[in-house]
Design a protein around this motif. Structure first.
Motif, mmCIF file in Angstrom:
data_model
loop_
_atom_site.group_PDB
_atom_site.id
_atom_site.type_symbol
_atom_site.label_atom_id
_atom_site.label_comp_id
_atom_site.label_asym_id
_atom_site.label_seq_id
_atom_site.Cartn_x
_atom_site.Cartn_y
_atom_site.Cartn_z
ATOM 1 N N GLY A 184 5.521 26.226 7.367
ATOM 2 C CA GLY A 184 4.422 26.603 6.488
ATOM 3 C C GLY A 184 4.371 25.757 5.230
ATOM 4 O O GLY A 184 3.289 25.355 4.789
ATOM 5 N N VAL A 185 5.523 25.461 4.647
ATOM 6 C CA VAL A 185 5.562 24.650 3.434
ATOM 7 C C VAL A 185 5.151 23.213 3.743
ATOM 8 O O VAL A 185 4.446 22.580 2.950
ATOM 9 N N PHE A 186 5.581 22.692 4.892
ATOM 10 C CA PHE A 186 5.165 21.343 5.286
ATOM 11 C C PHE A 186 3.645 21.292 5.452
ATOM 12 O O PHE A 186 2.992 20.348 4.992
ATOM 13 N N ARG A 187 3.090 22.309 6.097
ATOM 14 C CA ARG A 187 1.632 22.361 6.254
ATOM 15 C C ARG A 187 0.932 22.489 4.906
ATOM 16 O O ARG A 187 -0.169 21.940 4.719
ATOM 17 N N LEU A 188 1.551 23.189 3.978
ATOM 18 C CA LEU A 188 0.988 23.282 2.640
ATOM 19 C C LEU A 188 0.927 21.900 1.988
ATOM 20 O O LEU A 188 -0.070 21.535 1.353
ATOM 21 N N GLY A 189 1.983 21.102 2.173
ATOM 22 C CA GLY A 189 1.979 19.738 1.660
ATOM 23 C C GLY A 189 0.941 18.869 2.346
ATOM 24 O O GLY A 189 0.275 18.049 1.700
ATOM 25 N N VAL A 190 0.781 19.056 3.661
ATOM 26 C CA VAL A 190 -0.237 18.307 4.395
ATOM 27 C C VAL A 190 -1.631 18.671 3.882
ATOM 28 O O VAL A 190 -2.479 17.797 3.670
ATOM 29 N N GLY A 191 -1.864 19.974 3.685
ATOM 30 C CA GLY A 191 -3.162 20.407 3.177
ATOM 31 C C GLY A 191 -3.453 19.825 1.810
ATOM 32 O O GLY A 191 -4.575 19.397 1.522
ATOM 33 N N CYS A 227 -6.228 15.818 -1.370
ATOM 34 C CA CYS A 227 -6.037 14.737 -2.330
ATOM 35 C C CYS A 227 -6.744 13.468 -1.855
ATOM 36 O O CYS A 227 -7.327 12.744 -2.662
ATOM 37 N N VAL A 228 -6.707 13.200 -0.550
ATOM 38 C CA VAL A 228 -7.468 12.063 -0.019
ATOM 39 C C VAL A 228 -8.957 12.276 -0.264
ATOM 40 O O VAL A 228 -9.675 11.372 -0.685
ATOM 41 N N THR A 231 0.843 8.260 3.934
ATOM 42 C CA THR A 231 1.425 7.065 4.567
ATOM 43 C C THR A 231 0.498 6.476 5.626
ATOM 44 O O THR A 231 0.244 5.260 5.618
ATOM 45 N N PRO A 232 -0.067 7.260 6.562
ATOM 46 C CA PRO A 232 -1.040 6.673 7.492
ATOM 47 C C PRO A 232 -2.271 6.116 6.783
ATOM 48 O O PRO A 232 -2.834 5.101 7.219
ATOM 49 N N VAL A 233 -2.697 6.770 5.705
ATOM 50 C CA VAL A 233 -3.830 6.242 4.936
ATOM 51 C C VAL A 233 -3.484 4.870 4.373
ATOM 52 O O VAL A 233 -4.302 3.934 4.402
ATOM 53 N N TRP A 280 0.838 -1.206 0.000
ATOM 54 C CA TRP A 280 0.000 0.000 0.000
ATOM 55 C C TRP A 280 0.871 1.254 0.000
ATOM 56 O O TRP A 280 0.550 2.247 -0.660
ATOM 57 N N VAL A 281 1.965 1.240 0.746
ATOM 58 C CA VAL A 281 2.873 2.389 0.719
ATOM 59 C C VAL A 281 3.491 2.544 -0.670
ATOM 60 O O VAL A 281 3.592 3.651 -1.204
ATOM 61 N N ALA A 282 3.899 1.409 -1.273
ATOM 62 C CA ALA A 282 4.443 1.468 -2.627
ATOM 63 C C ALA A 282 3.403 1.985 -3.610
ATOM 64 O O ALA A 282 3.707 2.780 -4.512
ATOM 65 N N MET A 283 2.156 1.540 -3.438
ATOM 66 C CA MET A 283 1.098 1.988 -4.326
ATOM 67 C C MET A 283 0.848 3.484 -4.162
ATOM 68 O O MET A 283 0.572 4.193 -5.138
ATOM 69 N N THR A 284 0.952 3.980 -2.941
ATOM 70 C CA THR A 284 0.782 5.412 -2.708
ATOM 71 C C THR A 284 1.822 6.214 -3.485
ATOM 72 O O THR A 284 1.514 7.212 -4.143
ATOM 73 N N MET A 285 3.077 5.763 -3.398
ATOM 74 C CA MET A 285 4.130 6.476 -4.124
ATOM 75 C C MET A 285 3.941 6.352 -5.627
ATOM 76 O O MET A 285 4.152 7.301 -6.382
ATOM 77 N N ALA A 286 3.526 5.162 -6.081
ATOM 78 C CA ALA A 286 3.388 4.928 -7.518
ATOM 79 C C ALA A 286 2.221 5.697 -8.110
ATOM 80 O O ALA A 286 2.318 6.233 -9.219
#
Length: 278
Positions: free
Chosen positions: A195-202, A207-208, A126-128, A79-85
């Motif tokens: 701020g940039v990390f939070r932007l990626g989280v958002g 995306c989820v 990753t948690p997803v 599942w982690v590999a699929m997330t990256m792919a």
């Protein structure tokens, strides 16, 4: 005395853009490589490889705790590999747009690396992926215990596909998709690494919200069918890089039609025709 001439300063190097592109490409390639290696375990001949990529990865369904832990480890890894792919390519427009703006000085003299943005995105997915692996193992055990008849299983699969198709038309889906298409927040990007990390989280959260229905179909199908994974990856990338609502609605209509075909095919078109004529 001749007037001295000065050459115009060279354009700033696009290092941030190269870093973002290489990081996404490397992680995506690593994900697809892991999945292809699993598909090739049955052999690398044409027939064996075709059968491998057209089947879901099977778990051993161990009955004891050690067996379940082994099943979960396998499912979590894939599942982690699929997330990256599948999901990282859909985030490429965001990362490259940020890198381009940062290289042009739009986020200050020392903008955060685009790798921070990608890390925030993966911190959501990753948690997803780990939760999906747990659902896959638990759901597999439940199905083995319940053993639904083929017609019931087909009806449920068709219903799941139809529900995923209907979700493509929802306002929440379209709102998440709109954010994914235009994710950059200048204020957040200027707030340093946090701020940039939070932007990626958002971006990951939206995306989820945008893609969870299609990912749920992968879960319902047993996951790791590489052919269908590639199809869904292309569809999710297309709807994020297109404009307007025609692409998500076209995908939704296709999923609804496919769900009807799956359910009707197992139930028998003759029986369905008799019901409609009654």
């Amino acid at each position: 005395m001749t007037a001295s001439t000065t050459n115009p300063p060279a354009s700033p190097p696009r290092r941030a853009e190269r870093v973002a592109a290489l990081a996404i490409a490397a992680l995506t390639l690593a994900g697809w490589t892991a999945l292809a290696l699993e598909a090739g375990r049955a052999g690398w001949g044409a027939d064996a490889l075709w059968q491998a990529v057209c089947r879901p990865v099977g778990l051993e369904r161990g009955a004891d705790l050690a067996g379940l832990a082994a099943d979960y480890a396998v499912a979590a890894g894939f599942w982690v590999a699929m997330t990256m792919a599948m999901m990282l390519p859909t985030a490429a427009p965001m990362a490259l747009s940020y890198a381009e703006e940062a290289a042009g000085g739009g986020f200050g003299p020392r903008p955060a690396s685009p790798l921070v943005l990608i890390a925030g995105y993966l911190a959501v997915w990753t948690p997803v992926a780990l939760a999906a692996a747990a659902l896959q193992v638990g759901g597999g055990l439940a199905l083995a215990w319940l053993a639904p008849p083929p017609r019931v299983a087909a009806a449920l699969a068709g219903l799941a596909m139809g529900a995923a198709g209907l979700y493509q038309f929802s306002d929440y889906k379209l709102a998440c998709l709109s954010f994914c298409r235009h994710p950059l927040d200048a204020a957040a990007a200027r707030a340093g690494r946090t701020g940039v990390f939070r932007l990626g989280v958002g971006q990951g959260v939206r995306c989820v919200g945008c893609c969870w229905a299609m990912m749920a179909l992968m879960l319902a199908a047993g996951t790791m069918n590489i052919v269908w994974m590639a199809v869904f990856a292309v569809l999710m990338t297309l709807e994020k890089t297109s404009s307007g609502v025609w692409m998500p609605r076209l995908i939704g209509a296709g999923l609804i039609a496919a769900g009807f075909a799956v359910a009707a095919g197992e139930a028998g078109l003759d029986a369905l025709t008799r019901v409609l004529r009654a």
